[in-house]
Design a protein around this motif. Structure first.
Motif, PDB file in Angstrom:
ATOM      1  N   GLY A  55      20.964  68.553  -5.865  1.00  0.00           N
ATOM      2  CA  GLY A  55      22.037  69.492  -6.213  1.00  0.00           C
ATOM      3  C   GLY A  55      22.144  69.681  -7.714  1.00  0.00           C
ATOM      4  O   GLY A  55      22.234  70.801  -8.213  1.00  0.00           O
ATOM      5  N   SER A  56      22.126  68.571  -8.451  1.00  0.00           N
ATOM      6  CA  SER A  56      22.263  68.606  -9.901  1.00  0.00           C
ATOM      7  C   SER A  56      21.712  67.284 -10.414  1.00  0.00           C
ATOM      8  O   SER A  56      22.137  66.217  -9.940  1.00  0.00           O
TER       9      SER A  56
ATOM     10  N   SER B 156      24.142  75.320 -16.797  1.00  0.00           N
ATOM     11  CA  SER B 156      23.105  74.478 -17.405  1.00  0.00           C
ATOM     12  C   SER B 156      21.745  74.779 -16.782  1.00  0.00           C
ATOM     13  O   SER B 156      20.737  74.845 -17.470  1.00  0.00           O
TER      14      SER B 156
ATOM     15  N   ARG C  19      23.162  60.482 -11.571  1.00  0.00           N
ATOM     16  CA  ARG C  19      23.755  59.389 -12.358  1.00  0.00           C
ATOM     17  C   ARG C  19      25.186  59.104 -11.909  1.00  0.00           C
ATOM     18  O   ARG C  19      25.668  57.979 -12.006  1.00  0.00           O
TER      19      ARG C  19
ATOM     20  N   ASN D 177      13.934  69.512  -8.595  1.00  0.00           N
ATOM     21  CA  ASN D 177      14.980  69.200  -9.559  1.00  0.00           C
ATOM     22  C   ASN D 177      14.883  67.802 -10.165  1.00  0.00           C
ATOM     23  O   ASN D 177      15.883  67.093 -10.291  1.00  0.00           O
TER      24      ASN D 177
ATOM     25  N   SER E 145      17.504  60.397 -19.506  1.00  0.00           N
ATOM     26  CA  SER E 145      18.868  60.443 -20.044  1.00  0.00           C
ATOM     27  C   SER E 145      19.580  59.116 -19.845  1.00  0.00           C
ATOM     28  O   SER E 145      19.246  58.331 -18.950  1.00  0.00           O
TER      29      SER E 145
ATOM     30  N   ALA F 222      26.441  62.395 -20.658  1.00  0.00           N
ATOM     31  CA  ALA F 222      25.181  61.918 -21.236  1.00  0.00           C
ATOM     32  C   ALA F 222      25.331  61.567 -22.712  1.00  0.00           C
ATOM     33  O   ALA F 222      25.833  62.371 -23.495  1.00  0.00           O
TER      34      ALA F 222
ATOM     35  N   LYS G 297      13.487  70.757 -16.624  1.00  0.00           N
ATOM     36  CA  LYS G 297      12.982  70.178 -15.369  1.00  0.00           C
ATOM     37  C   LYS G 297      11.532  69.742 -15.542  1.00  0.00           C
ATOM     38  O   LYS G 297      10.771  70.395 -16.253  1.00  0.00           O
TER      39      LYS G 297
ATOM     40  N   ASP H 228      27.989  69.376 -24.101  1.00  0.00           N
ATOM     41  CA  ASP H 228      27.060  69.795 -23.051  1.00  0.00           C
ATOM     42  C   ASP H 228      27.040  71.315 -23.017  1.00  0.00           C
ATOM     43  O   ASP H 228      27.359  71.932 -24.013  1.00  0.00           O
TER      44      ASP H 228
ATOM     45  N   TYR I 197      19.695  65.017 -20.693  1.00  0.00           N
ATOM     46  CA  TYR I 197      18.703  65.645 -19.814  1.00  0.00           C
ATOM     47  C   TYR I 197      18.783  67.148 -20.079  1.00  0.00           C
ATOM     48  O   TYR I 197      19.869  67.726 -20.014  1.00  0.00           O
ATOM     49  N   TRP I 198      17.666  67.749 -20.414  1.00  0.00           N
ATOM     50  CA  TRP I 198      17.649  69.220 -20.576  1.00  0.00           C
ATOM     51  C   TRP I 198      16.251  69.708 -20.260  1.00  0.00           C
ATOM     52  O   TRP I 198      15.329  69.511 -21.050  1.00  0.00           O
TER      53      TRP I 198
ATOM     54  N   ARG J 178      23.386  78.512  -4.323  1.00  0.00           N
ATOM     55  CA  ARG J 178      23.353  77.378  -5.254  1.00  0.00           C
ATOM     56  C   ARG J 178      23.245  76.038  -4.504  1.00  0.00           C
ATOM     57  O   ARG J 178      22.821  75.037  -5.076  1.00  0.00           O
TER      58      ARG J 178
HETATM   59  C1  DP6 Z   1      23.704  69.312 -20.868  1.00  0.00           C
HETATM   60  O1  DP6 Z   1      22.731  68.411 -14.143  1.00  0.00           O
HETATM   61  O2  DP6 Z   1      24.164  70.459 -14.612  1.00  0.00           O
HETATM   62  O3  DP6 Z   1      24.994  68.202 -19.213  1.00  0.00           O
HETATM   63  O4  DP6 Z   1      20.203  69.724 -12.538  1.00  0.00           O
HETATM   64  O5  DP6 Z   1      20.199  72.150 -13.024  1.00  0.00           O
HETATM   65  O6  DP6 Z   1      22.207  71.138 -11.958  1.00  0.00           O
HETATM   66  P1  DP6 Z   1      21.040  70.917 -12.895  1.00  0.00           P
HETATM   67  O7  DP6 Z   1      21.665  70.689 -14.352  1.00  0.00           O
HETATM   68  P2  DP6 Z   1      22.855  69.735 -14.790  1.00  0.00           P
HETATM   69  O8  DP6 Z   1      22.536  69.623 -16.357  1.00  0.00           O
HETATM   70  C2  DP6 Z   1      23.220  68.763 -17.194  1.00  0.00           C
HETATM   71  C3  DP6 Z   1      22.809  69.028 -18.599  1.00  0.00           C
HETATM   72  C4  DP6 Z   1      23.668  68.388 -19.653  1.00  0.00           C
HETATM   73  C5  DP6 Z   1      23.073  67.065 -20.135  1.00  0.00           C
HETATM   74  C6  DP6 Z   1      23.203  65.873 -19.207  1.00  0.00           C
HETATM   75  O9  DP6 Z   1      24.201  65.756 -18.477  1.00  0.00           O
HETATM   76  O10 DP6 Z   1      22.302  65.022 -19.268  1.00  0.00           O
END
Ligand code: DP6
Length: 330
Positions: free
Chosen positions: A141-142, A191, A147, A30, A36, A15, A22, A282, A19-20, A70
């Motif tokens: 999942g994340s 994260s 992206r 999620n 981002s 990024a 929910k 990150d 993104y930080w 998870r």
């Molecule tokens: C700081 O995507 O790992 O890398 O959705 O809870 O699995 P979850 O979180 P995740 O968070 C990434 C946060 C970061 C910033 C970013 O990649 O935008």
């Protein structure tokens, strides 16, 4: 047990604008609270080999079985969306350290979503879902994984279900990212956990959310112009404002190591000498530095000289990434 298997790779999504947090009460789950902008990176990848299983889902990463909790919502969502009943066995590996703040959950869940969706489609004799659908499946999942299904420059808007591809990797072929592997240890706190802790306890979290809107808009315009001198300070601002909100959480979470700070100090010095070097980080100690190809070699040499501990821990990566299917490429 069905003997078909699918193998897929995805590259991490780094990024530029973070993104930080929910979005509240989002269903399906999620969705991100902030918009981002990211670039998928060539050279690093997560690979998933997926087969169907009879009794339960199972993810083995780099030889170790992962905690099923998870992954439960992710697999349930895939089964519901694709209307299948079978379970998945996923053998995964990364060609870089897992869970150390190198965005392995972005590439890992992107590969898992694509592998599971393709396997189920093969079993149903249907076409593989399109990238938008894979992005939405990966997001559960994340969110950063939404992206990572796309190559090049990608956005994921606040509250969005799926990411959107913005520019192909060759939009800005001179852009480079120097990845400094400060530590190979897994980070102390994921994260997911840390962003929820920030939301729940940091008085700066609402300010982070408000401010990130303006950063996103300004960074989009600078990226469109491929203007690193304008974009770089916005990348740094997004990073340090995200960390500002984390540092104000109670109790505080500190991801950085002494070597992280040594490198940040060195980058400040190199910027003073006129180099265009802009760091991001990150949830972990690693530092990723945006620069242009013509300055990357000089920057690496200067860092190696100033911080010998990092001499063999620097890699220079270009925009690339997206999903690849190694078995079909032979
Ligand atoms: C700081 O995507 O790992 O890398 O959705 O809870 O699995 P979850 O979180 P995740 O968070 C990434 C946060 C970061 C910033 C970013 O990649 O935008």
């Amino acid at each position: 047990m069905n003997s078909s298997s699918v193998t897929v790779r995805a590259a991490p999504s780094l990024a530029l604008i973070k993104y930080w947090g929910k979005a509240n009460g989002s269903e399906p789950p999620n969705r991100p609270a902030t918009s981002s902008i990211a670039v998928s990176l060539e050279g690093l990848y997560s690979e998933a080999r997926v087969t169907s299983a009879e009794n339960r889902d199972c993810v083995i990463l780099d030889g170790r079985e992962m905690d099923g909790r998870r992954y439960a919502a992710f697999f349930e969502n895939i089964r519901a969306c694709l209307d299948v009943k079978h379970f998945y066995e996923c053998i995964c590996r990364n060609n870089f350290p897992s869970a150390a703040g190198l965005a392995s959950s972005s590439s890992g869940f992107a590969a898992l979503a694509a592998g599971c969706a393709r396997l189920s489609s093969l079993l149903l004799e249907k076409p593989t879902p399109d990238l938008r659908t894979l992005s939405a499946l990966a997001r559960v999942g994340s969110a950063s994984a939404a992206r990572a299904v796309y190559p090049g420059f990608v956005i994921l808007k606040a509250n969005a279900e799926a990411a959107l591809p913005l520019y192909a990797p060759d939009f800005w072929p001179e852009l480079r990212v120097i990845v400094a592997r400060i530590s190979d240890e897994a980070k102390p706190r994921s994260s997911r956990d840390a962003m929820e802790h920030t939301r729940a306890t940091s008085p700066y979290y609402p300010a982070w959310l408000r401010d990130s809107r303006a950063l996103f808009t300004r960074a989009l315009a600078a990226l469109e112009r491929r203007d690193l001198a304008q974009l770089g300070p916005l990348i740094r601002a997004s990073t340090y404002r995200m960390f500002g909100s984390i540092l104000a959480a109670d109790p505080v979470i500190i991801y950085w190591k002494p070597l992280t700070l040594a490198l940040l100090e060195q980058l400040e010095e190199l910027r003073g000498q006129g180099l265009l070097l802009f760091e991001t980080m990150d949830a972990g100690p690693q530092v990723k530095i945006f620069c242009l190809e013509r300055e990357a070699r000089q920057a690496v040499a200067s860092i190696q000289k100033a911080i010998p501990e990092l001499a063999d821990r620097l890699s220079v990566l270009a925009p690339g990434g997206g999903l690849t299917w190694p078995e079909q490429e032979t």
